[in-house]
Write a protein that holds these residues in place. Structure first.
Motif: not given
Length: 470
Positions: A266, A269, A271, A273-275
């Motif tokens: 949260r 992460a 980029e 992993q955020q997507k």
């Protein structure tokens, strides 16, 4: 439906038809009720409702039932010892286990002896003498006195037998419950090992047996996944293409999915992993395809994650959605753990019902047995509602952001018809900056009243009809 997956019946009660059938029926019903109390779910007991045993030939229906049952309960009497039918039933059941392989589940045997009437010279003790048995009689100086239904002694013995049967069925269910725990990126590997170990300790068939990577063919992984009741995916801050690929494979097979994001995911992460996390929140896999309905997103610490996975695997009776009444139904979604928000939501619910009369309002549960149970109830209310009103004042911002997908994509995620009205009620509308402009935002001003909800309530009054699942 049997409690044990893959079988048609949990119990087959074998008895001599020359004996007291009413006594056997009382035993069956007593076991049914007591085992249900122990397991929390109904069990299936095969009954000879068509008097098949009185025929001259060996019916296929009985043979089939015996090979599709979890346990055989033999009611021993002198008549049982001489019954050809009882021997056939016993042989049919036991021939599934050549050499006795599979007949024991842990320390529990799948054949249970109920001694209704002892044999002469206690010869019943030499019948499968290594197996447990429960005496349904008491000894006196001159004779053995059978226990009769309705007496406390009979009920106590039924409870004793039910305890053993429930333990057997629970163990068998666990053996047949496969859980796939996808191999994660290295930053979650320690949590993967801990979850795998706990699942196996609890008796589940945790797959795969070892970590997997891109060297393993898709076909092999599909076979390991096939038949799993749940596919668990642990996500950290580090994007891993193979971990993402396993999500796609499990989704293709239609396996229920559970995602856990570590705290680092949260906050740290990368980029990609955020997507991925954003896509999962919207009900889409790494490949952009829709995920199977019923997926779950978890967060929290690793210990709570393991408990939530176990809670998700716990069998529970099917809860019915709110009954259709013909009135529009509103789901007033707030954080039940925020005392201030929950109190206001209860007041607002009363105000809506008093003003609108024909509109019903549901609130999230504040006393759910677990976070998983709360999420399941949340899903049921989302499926059933005609209108969704998301409210936040004091709840954490993280909670609010985690609920926005329900408002934005709820219909698609749950594959349900469009809601008739959706809105957000907040004290500070600026917290929705960057969200789609299609969201109806209602400010909670100092002089707020139910009349301020008119943009949300008006569509629910128009063309009244039963709610979404009616």
């Amino acid at each position: 439906m049997a409690y044990v997956p893959g079988l048609e019946h949990d119990l087959f009660v074998s008895y001599a038809h020359a004996d007291d059938v009413a006594w056997v029926r009382a035993l069956e019903e007593g076991l049914r009720e007591r085992v249900r109390q122990r397991l929390g779910l109904d069990v299936s007991i095969w009954q000879d409702t068509r008097s098949l045993r009185f025929g001259q030939s060996w019916p296929d229906e009985i043979a089939h039932a015996l090979t599709r049952t979890a346990a055989l309960v033999a009611v021993l009497t002198p008549s049982y010892s001489t019954s050809v039918w009882c021997k056939r039933e016993r042989d049919q059941f036991l021939e599934q286990f050549p050499g006795g392989q599979g007949l024991n589940v842990g320390s529990i045997h799948r054949l249970l002896k109920i001694i209704k009437t002892p044999w002469d010279n206690n010869e019943h003790l030499r019948f499968f003498e290594s197996l447990q048995h429960i005496d349904f009689y008491r000894k006196s100086d001159r004779a053995a006195i059978e226990l009769w239904p309705g007496t406390d002694e009979f009920r106590l013995k039924v409870a004793e037998a039910a305890e053993s049967i429930a333990a057997l069925l629970r163990a068998m269910r666990r053996q047949r419950e496969k859980v796939y725990v996808a191999s994660p990126a290295t930053d979650c590997f320690e949590h993967w090992e801990a979850l795998q170990a706990e699942l196996r300790t609890q008796g589940f068939d945790a797959q795969p047996e070892g970590p997997r990577d891109s060297a393993f063919a898709d076909q092999l992984m599909r076979e390991e996944m096939r038949g799993a009741m749940l596919s668990v995916h642990l996500l950290g801050a580090e994007f891993d293409a193979f971990a993402a690929h396993q999500i796609n494979l499990a989704a293709e097979l239609g396996i229920p999915l559970l995602f856990w994001a570590a705290k680092e995911a949260r906050t740290q992460a990368d980029e990609r992993q955020q997507k991925l996390l954003a896509a999962l929140a919207q009900g889409r896999g790494p490949d952009g395809a829709e995920l199977p309905a019923g997926f779950q997103n978890l967060d929290g610490n690793p210990r709570s994650m393991i408990q939530e996975v176990l809670a998700a695997l716990k069998p529970r009776p099917r809860e019915e959605p709110p009954a259709a009444t013909g009135s529009p139904r509103v789901y007033l979604l707030c954080d039940p753990t925020s005392a201030r928000d929950a109190a206001f939501a209860r007041t607002l619910r009363s105000g809506i019902i008093e003003q609108e009369k024909a509109i019903e309002v549901d609130l999230p549960e504040d006393d759910a047995a677990s976070a998983t149970a709360a999420r399941q109830r949340h899903g049921e209310l989302l499926r059933a509602c005609d209108g969704l009103l998301l409210y936040r004042e004091a709840a954490p911002a993280e909670w609010f952001l985690s609920q926005l997908p329900s408002l934005l994509y709820g219909e698609r995620l749950l594959r349900r018809p469009p809601m008739r009205s959706k809105a957000v009620l907040v004290d500070d509308p600026t917290q929705l900056a960057g969200q789609p402009e299609t969201i109806t935002v209602i400010p909670r001003t100092p002089n707020f009243s139910v009349h301020d909800l008119e943009p949300f309530l008006a569509p629910l009054r128009a063309n009244p009809r039963p709610h979404a699942l009616a």
